[in-house]
Design a protein around this motif. Structure first.
Motif, PDB file in Angstrom:
ATOM      1  N   THR A 195     -18.435  -3.495 -25.029  1.00  0.00           N
ATOM      2  CA  THR A 195     -18.550  -4.929 -24.734  1.00  0.00           C
ATOM      3  C   THR A 195     -17.361  -5.422 -23.903  1.00  0.00           C
ATOM      4  OG1 THR A 195     -17.458  -5.602 -26.794  1.00  0.00           O
ATOM      5  CG2 THR A 195     -19.873  -5.356 -26.847  1.00  0.00           C
ATOM      6  N   PHE A 196     -16.305  -4.616 -23.795  1.00  0.00           N
ATOM      7  CA  PHE A 196     -15.148  -4.966 -22.973  1.00  0.00           C
ATOM      8  C   PHE A 196     -15.338  -4.533 -21.517  1.00  0.00           C
ATOM      9  CE2 PHE A 196     -13.412  -5.774 -27.028  1.00  0.00           C
ATOM     10  CZ  PHE A 196     -12.257  -6.517 -26.877  1.00  0.00           C
ATOM     11  N   GLY A 197     -16.425  -3.844 -21.229  1.00  0.00           N
ATOM     12  CA  GLY A 197     -16.682  -3.387 -19.872  1.00  0.00           C
ATOM     13  C   GLY A 197     -17.779  -4.191 -19.215  1.00  0.00           C
ATOM     14  N   PRO A 198     -18.039  -3.949 -17.966  1.00  0.00           N
ATOM     15  CA  PRO A 198     -17.218  -3.105 -17.100  1.00  0.00           C
ATOM     16  C   PRO A 198     -15.959  -3.853 -16.663  1.00  0.00           C
ATOM     17  CG  PRO A 198     -18.997  -4.088 -15.830  1.00  0.00           C
ATOM     18  CD  PRO A 198     -19.189  -4.534 -17.265  1.00  0.00           C
ATOM     19  N   TYR A 199     -15.032  -3.094 -16.118  1.00  0.00           N
ATOM     20  CA  TYR A 199     -13.803  -3.696 -15.611  1.00  0.00           C
ATOM     21  C   TYR A 199     -14.073  -4.479 -14.324  1.00  0.00           C
ATOM     22  CZ  TYR A 199     -10.707  -0.676 -18.439  1.00  0.00           C
ATOM     23  OH  TYR A 199     -10.037  -0.049 -19.452  1.00  0.00           O
ATOM     24  N   PRO A 200     -13.499  -5.689 -14.203  1.00  0.00           N
ATOM     25  CA  PRO A 200     -13.495  -6.329 -12.893  1.00  0.00           C
ATOM     26  C   PRO A 200     -12.700  -5.452 -11.927  1.00  0.00           C
ATOM     27  CG  PRO A 200     -12.853  -7.892 -14.609  1.00  0.00           C
ATOM     28  CD  PRO A 200     -12.881  -6.524 -15.234  1.00  0.00           C
ATOM     29  N   ARG A 201     -13.027  -5.494 -10.664  1.00  0.00           N
ATOM     30  CA  ARG A 201     -12.365  -4.637  -9.678  1.00  0.00           C
ATOM     31  C   ARG A 201     -11.478  -5.411  -8.700  1.00  0.00           C
ATOM     32  NH1 ARG A 201     -14.370  -0.951 -12.724  1.00  0.00           N
ATOM     33  NH2 ARG A 201     -14.950   1.069 -11.882  1.00  0.00           N
ATOM     34  N   GLU A 202     -11.296  -6.717  -8.911  1.00  0.00           N
ATOM     35  CA  GLU A 202     -10.457  -7.506  -8.009  1.00  0.00           C
ATOM     36  C   GLU A 202      -8.993  -7.091  -8.163  1.00  0.00           C
ATOM     37  OE1 GLU A 202     -14.190  -9.216  -8.553  1.00  0.00           O
ATOM     38  OE2 GLU A 202     -12.717  -9.008 -10.144  1.00  0.00           O
ATOM     39  N   PRO A 203      -8.221  -7.142  -7.075  1.00  0.00           N
ATOM     40  CA  PRO A 203      -6.789  -6.827  -7.163  1.00  0.00           C
ATOM     41  C   PRO A 203      -6.090  -7.784  -8.128  1.00  0.00           C
ATOM     42  CG  PRO A 203      -7.504  -6.893  -4.873  1.00  0.00           C
ATOM     43  CD  PRO A 203      -8.643  -7.408  -5.699  1.00  0.00           C
ATOM     44  N   LEU A 204      -5.150  -7.251  -8.877  1.00  0.00           N
ATOM     45  CA  LEU A 204      -4.391  -8.068  -9.824  1.00  0.00           C
ATOM     46  C   LEU A 204      -3.341  -8.889  -9.085  1.00  0.00           C
ATOM     47  CD1 LEU A 204      -4.063  -5.475 -12.690  1.00  0.00           C
ATOM     48  CD2 LEU A 204      -5.473  -7.538 -12.671  1.00  0.00           C
ATOM     49  N   TRP A 263      -7.255  -2.304  -8.462  1.00  0.00           N
ATOM     50  CA  TRP A 263      -6.357  -3.374  -8.901  1.00  0.00           C
ATOM     51  C   TRP A 263      -5.071  -3.455  -8.095  1.00  0.00           C
ATOM     52  CZ3 TRP A 263      -6.807  -1.456 -14.606  1.00  0.00           C
ATOM     53  CH2 TRP A 263      -8.087  -1.763 -15.098  1.00  0.00           C
ATOM     54  N   GLY A 264      -4.811  -2.455  -7.248  1.00  0.00           N
ATOM     55  CA  GLY A 264      -3.548  -2.418  -6.525  1.00  0.00           C
ATOM     56  C   GLY A 264      -2.403  -1.985  -7.413  1.00  0.00           C
ATOM     57  N   ALA A 265      -2.710  -1.225  -8.451  1.00  0.00           N
ATOM     58  CA  ALA A 265      -1.702  -0.766  -9.414  1.00  0.00           C
ATOM     59  C   ALA A 265      -1.132   0.580  -8.986  1.00  0.00           C
ATOM     60  CB  ALA A 265      -2.331  -0.639 -10.804  1.00  0.00           C
ATOM     61  N   THR A 266       0.104   0.823  -9.369  1.00  0.00           N
ATOM     62  CA  THR A 266       0.720   2.129  -9.189  1.00  0.00           C
ATOM     63  C   THR A 266       0.339   2.983 -10.390  1.00  0.00           C
ATOM     64  OG1 THR A 266       2.576   1.198  -7.981  1.00  0.00           O
ATOM     65  CG2 THR A 266       2.918   3.360  -8.982  1.00  0.00           C
ATOM     66  N   LEU A 267      -0.199   4.168 -10.148  1.00  0.00           N
ATOM     67  CA  LEU A 267      -0.626   5.058 -11.229  1.00  0.00           C
ATOM     68  C   LEU A 267       0.400   6.153 -11.442  1.00  0.00           C
ATOM     69  CD1 LEU A 267      -2.829   5.876 -13.269  1.00  0.00           C
ATOM     70  CD2 LEU A 267      -3.887   7.218 -11.433  1.00  0.00           C
ATOM     71  N   VAL A 268       0.785   6.350 -12.702  1.00  0.00           N
ATOM     72  CA  VAL A 268       1.709   7.413 -13.086  1.00  0.00           C
ATOM     73  C   VAL A 268       0.925   8.441 -13.895  1.00  0.00           C
ATOM     74  CG1 VAL A 268       3.760   7.992 -14.445  1.00  0.00           C
ATOM     75  CG2 VAL A 268       3.718   5.898 -13.083  1.00  0.00           C
ATOM     76  N   ASP A 269       1.001   9.692 -13.488  1.00  0.00           N
ATOM     77  CA  ASP A 269       0.317  10.804 -14.143  1.00  0.00           C
ATOM     78  C   ASP A 269       1.161  11.266 -15.327  1.00  0.00           C
ATOM     79  OD1 ASP A 269      -0.846  13.235 -14.895  1.00  0.00           O
ATOM     80  OD2 ASP A 269      -1.127  13.906 -12.818  1.00  0.00           O
ATOM     81  N   ALA A 270       0.645  11.091 -16.544  1.00  0.00           N
ATOM     82  CA  ALA A 270       1.365  11.496 -17.752  1.00  0.00           C
ATOM     83  C   ALA A 270       1.091  12.946 -18.135  1.00  0.00           C
ATOM     84  CB  ALA A 270       0.996  10.576 -18.912  1.00  0.00           C
ATOM     85  N   GLY A 271       0.330  13.665 -17.303  1.00  0.00           N
ATOM     86  CA  GLY A 271      -0.004  15.048 -17.641  1.00  0.00           C
ATOM     87  C   GLY A 271      -1.018  15.073 -18.772  1.00  0.00           C
ATOM     88  N   GLU A 272      -0.979  16.134 -19.551  1.00  0.00           N
ATOM     89  CA  GLU A 272      -1.901  16.252 -20.680  1.00  0.00           C
ATOM     90  C   GLU A 272      -1.242  15.630 -21.902  1.00  0.00           C
ATOM     91  OE1 GLU A 272      -3.653  20.110 -21.091  1.00  0.00           O
ATOM     92  OE2 GLU A 272      -4.574  19.949 -19.102  1.00  0.00           O
ATOM     93  N   ALA A 273      -1.431  14.317 -22.047  1.00  0.00           N
ATOM     94  CA  ALA A 273      -0.746  13.551 -23.088  1.00  0.00           C
ATOM     95  C   ALA A 273      -1.709  12.887 -24.065  1.00  0.00           C
ATOM     96  CB  ALA A 273       0.139  12.487 -22.425  1.00  0.00           C
ATOM     97  N   GLY A 274      -2.980  13.313 -24.056  1.00  0.00           N
ATOM     98  CA  GLY A 274      -3.952  12.715 -24.973  1.00  0.00           C
ATOM     99  C   GLY A 274      -4.090  11.224 -24.713  1.00  0.00           C
ATOM    100  N   HIS A 275      -4.180  10.454 -25.791  1.00  0.00           N
ATOM    101  CA  HIS A 275      -4.372   9.005 -25.665  1.00  0.00           C
ATOM    102  C   HIS A 275      -3.030   8.245 -25.656  1.00  0.00           C
ATOM    103  CE1 HIS A 275      -6.817   5.477 -25.442  1.00  0.00           C
ATOM    104  NE2 HIS A 275      -6.491   5.029 -26.627  1.00  0.00           N
ATOM    105  N   ILE A 276      -1.955   8.972 -25.534  1.00  0.00           N
ATOM    106  CA  ILE A 276      -0.601   8.402 -25.453  1.00  0.00           C
ATOM    107  C   ILE A 276      -0.382   7.426 -26.614  1.00  0.00           C
ATOM    108  CG2 ILE A 276       1.184   7.414 -23.957  1.00  0.00           C
ATOM    109  CD1 ILE A 276      -0.587   8.074 -21.534  1.00  0.00           C
ATOM    110  N   ASN A 277      -0.567   7.957 -27.805  1.00  0.00           N
ATOM    111  CA  ASN A 277      -0.346   7.181 -29.019  1.00  0.00           C
ATOM    112  C   ASN A 277       0.335   8.073 -30.061  1.00  0.00           C
ATOM    113  OD1 ASN A 277      -2.467   8.868 -29.767  1.00  0.00           O
ATOM    114  ND2 ASN A 277      -3.937   7.230 -30.113  1.00  0.00           N
ATOM    115  N   ALA A 278       0.539   7.563 -31.246  1.00  0.00           N
ATOM    116  CA  ALA A 278       1.241   8.338 -32.275  1.00  0.00           C
ATOM    117  C   ALA A 278       0.481   9.626 -32.614  1.00  0.00           C
ATOM    118  CB  ALA A 278       1.446   7.485 -33.529  1.00  0.00           C
TER     119      ALA A 278
END
Length: 192
Positions: A110-119, A146-161
């Motif tokens: 229900t949170f999708g889809p993402y708007p695609r306009e630049p932030l 969105w015009g965002a800079t993307l940083v590749d975290a490698g194989e980091a799963g969901h980046i949570n605890a």
């Protein structure tokens, strides 16, 4: 920009960020950080989550820096057009693919889809190559829109605890660099 010069809003995802999550740790260490509390963490309603974030941003006393994880990311994206106070930047981590019919629980769609306009503010997004809630290709696609800079975290799963990112020192360094770039007016670029 220094952390003390901003209202840092922590925007957790589905079920909130527990005591070992990096968002909770950052909130306890950053004096100007506060969590955007939601009435219902386990059964999120997009309209309620978005309205709550808009309320928090619009009552801020200083420029806002958003720090969103997982379902907090679409919350930020849907709320962004409604902010009346200045947002200095957004640090978005582990964006879920909320348009993917395989996502569980289903109501997250229900949170999708993402708007695609630049932030309208500088945005840095960190994504993993093996996140079970969204592919790196999807993160790359929405970051570009969105015009965002993307940083590749490698194989980091969901980046949570659960994926071993409680303290997440690499994230702390990237966030500190991001804040510094916001303060000097510099372009973010991939080498942040």
């Amino acid at each position: 920009m220094k952390a003390s010069q901003a209202d840092i809003l922590i925007v957790p995802g589905y079920t909130n960020s527990g005591p070992d999550h990096w968002q909770t740790r950052w909130e306890s260490k950053l004096s100007s950080a506060r969590r955007v509390e939601q009435a219902e963490w386990a059964k999120p309603v997009k309209e309620d989550w978005v309205a709550r974030l808009i309320e928090e941003v619009n009552r801020a006393e200083k420029p806002v820096v958003l720090v969103a994880h997982s379902l907090g990311v679409p919350t930020v994206i849907h709320a962004a057009p409604h902010f009346t106070k200045p947002v200095a930047g957004a640090f978005l981590v582990a964006p879920p693919d909320v348009a993917n019919s395989a996502i569980r629980p289903k109501h997250l769609m229900t949170f999708g889809p993402y708007p695609r306009e630049p932030l309208p503010f500088p945005t840095l997004m960190v994504a993993s190559r093996n996140d079970p809630f969204g592919t790196y290709d999807h993160a790359d696609e929405i970051a570009k829109a969105w015009g965002a800079t993307l940083v590749d975290a490698g194989e980091a799963g969901h980046i949570n605890a659960e994926s071993g990112h409680g303290p997440w020192p690499e994230g702390t360094l990237v966030f500190a660099k991001f804040l510094g770039k916001l303060g000097d007016g510099g372009k973010l670029g991939g080498g942040i």
